[in-house]
Design a protein around this motif. Sequence first.
Motif, PDB file in Angstrom:
ATOM      1  N   GLY A 150       0.785  -1.229   0.000  1.00  0.00           N
ATOM      2  CA  GLY A 150       0.000   0.000   0.000  1.00  0.00           C
ATOM      3  C   GLY A 150       0.820   1.285   0.000  1.00  0.00           C
ATOM      4  O   GLY A 150       1.936   1.347   0.532  1.00  0.00           O
ATOM      5  N   TYR A 308      -6.570   0.081   2.511  1.00  0.00           N
ATOM      6  CA  TYR A 308      -6.891   1.032   1.448  1.00  0.00           C
ATOM      7  C   TYR A 308      -7.859   2.076   2.006  1.00  0.00           C
ATOM      8  O   TYR A 308      -8.894   1.725   2.571  1.00  0.00           O
ATOM      9  N   LEU A 317      -2.094   4.342  -4.513  1.00  0.00           N
ATOM     10  CA  LEU A 317      -2.567   2.979  -4.259  1.00  0.00           C
ATOM     11  C   LEU A 317      -1.427   2.103  -3.750  1.00  0.00           C
ATOM     12  O   LEU A 317      -1.581   1.367  -2.780  1.00  0.00           O
ATOM     13  N   MET A 325      -5.797   5.708  -5.586  1.00  0.00           N
ATOM     14  CA  MET A 325      -6.775   4.866  -4.909  1.00  0.00           C
ATOM     15  C   MET A 325      -8.048   4.697  -5.739  1.00  0.00           C
ATOM     16  O   MET A 325      -8.716   3.664  -5.699  1.00  0.00           O
ATOM     17  N   ILE A 328      -8.999   1.492  -7.904  1.00  0.00           N
ATOM     18  CA  ILE A 328      -9.524   0.218  -7.403  1.00  0.00           C
ATOM     19  C   ILE A 328     -10.948   0.016  -7.894  1.00  0.00           C
ATOM     20  O   ILE A 328     -11.804   0.876  -7.776  1.00  0.00           O
TER      21      ILE A 328
END
Length: 359
Positions: A150, A308, A317, A325, A328
């Motif tokens: 992450g 996340y 991300l 992010m 996703i």
Amino acid sequence: MRTMKPTRSLMLVLCPTLVLGFLYYSSGRLHLRTLGQKSLYDKQGFLIKLDGKLPLELQYKYGNLSKGECKPGYSEAKMTSIYPKFVKPVPMFLEPNFKRLAKISSYPPPFGIKTQEKIIDVILAETKNYGLGPELDSLSCKRCIIIGNGGILSNKSLGSKIDEYDVVIRLNEAPVSGFEKDVGSKTTMRITYPEGAIQKPERYEKTSLFVFSAFKPLDFRWLRQMVFKEKLRGTEGFWKSVARSVPREPEDMRILNPYFIEEAAFRFIGLPYNNGLMGRGNIPTLGTVAITMALHNCDEVAVAGFGYDMSSPRAPLHYYEKLRMSAIKESWTHNILKEKDFLRKLVTAGVIQDLTNGI
């Protein structure tokens, strides 16, 4: 006036009625007591009220250890205190007598080894090694950390702290070179599957173990070709391109015990069983599988780079690329919300330590 005595027939009616009434009352009380006991745990078997406090018996066991000293059996003890069904130990990797492991013999990949026994025999005969290595296997207390990929790892400068752990576990193709300040430089093992494996040979660490996790029967065929240094043939069936070679000697390659996939999916997270076959939303992420493995094989377990933050779509991300992010999408194979709920239980109860506070 003569008193009337109960007739025989009336007694025959009353006695069974009284007995049945007593049994009903007793079973009702027993049922309520049972319900009261069950209410302490959720449907997966985890204690509902969680906190990081040590149970009294663990306070006595670990209270006198020096700060920072490795605590033998700590993660197992904490896990058992919130999940009494926890069973330990379970071997980290498959070894030649793997067929005796009944729990994985009933399922095909990813939850077991059914239909793949012959090819696994061939692979294990070539790899010849089934542990972490003499030095780590001999440790009386092992501290392990699983590094997620992450973006939360960026700019945390955790590298030196990560390198202090005995066993550093990395996932798929997440790079180390160039990111040492945040992710450390030490790699004990890298767990991956064909589509997730590093594709450029020069990016492999020179000393880490290559740990293979199978999600479908085709994956074992790929591994056999990597172990025997054969030319890759038959790539149909993979959902993206795969590595064509793995620059590791067979003795540095391992097969992750699929028991950890099965346990994480069906016991810990509560994903759909689907007759023990891969289906929609019933595959745990590799990170959670690695944590499950560590709970069985490490005395202390930590994580970094997990979680996340969907409320920050512009956040990175992964720590090693510019993808945001917002990239996703809903996953067909994973259930991120259920998985996060499981991991949060572990962190809240102090079973694992989250260095980046993303869970």
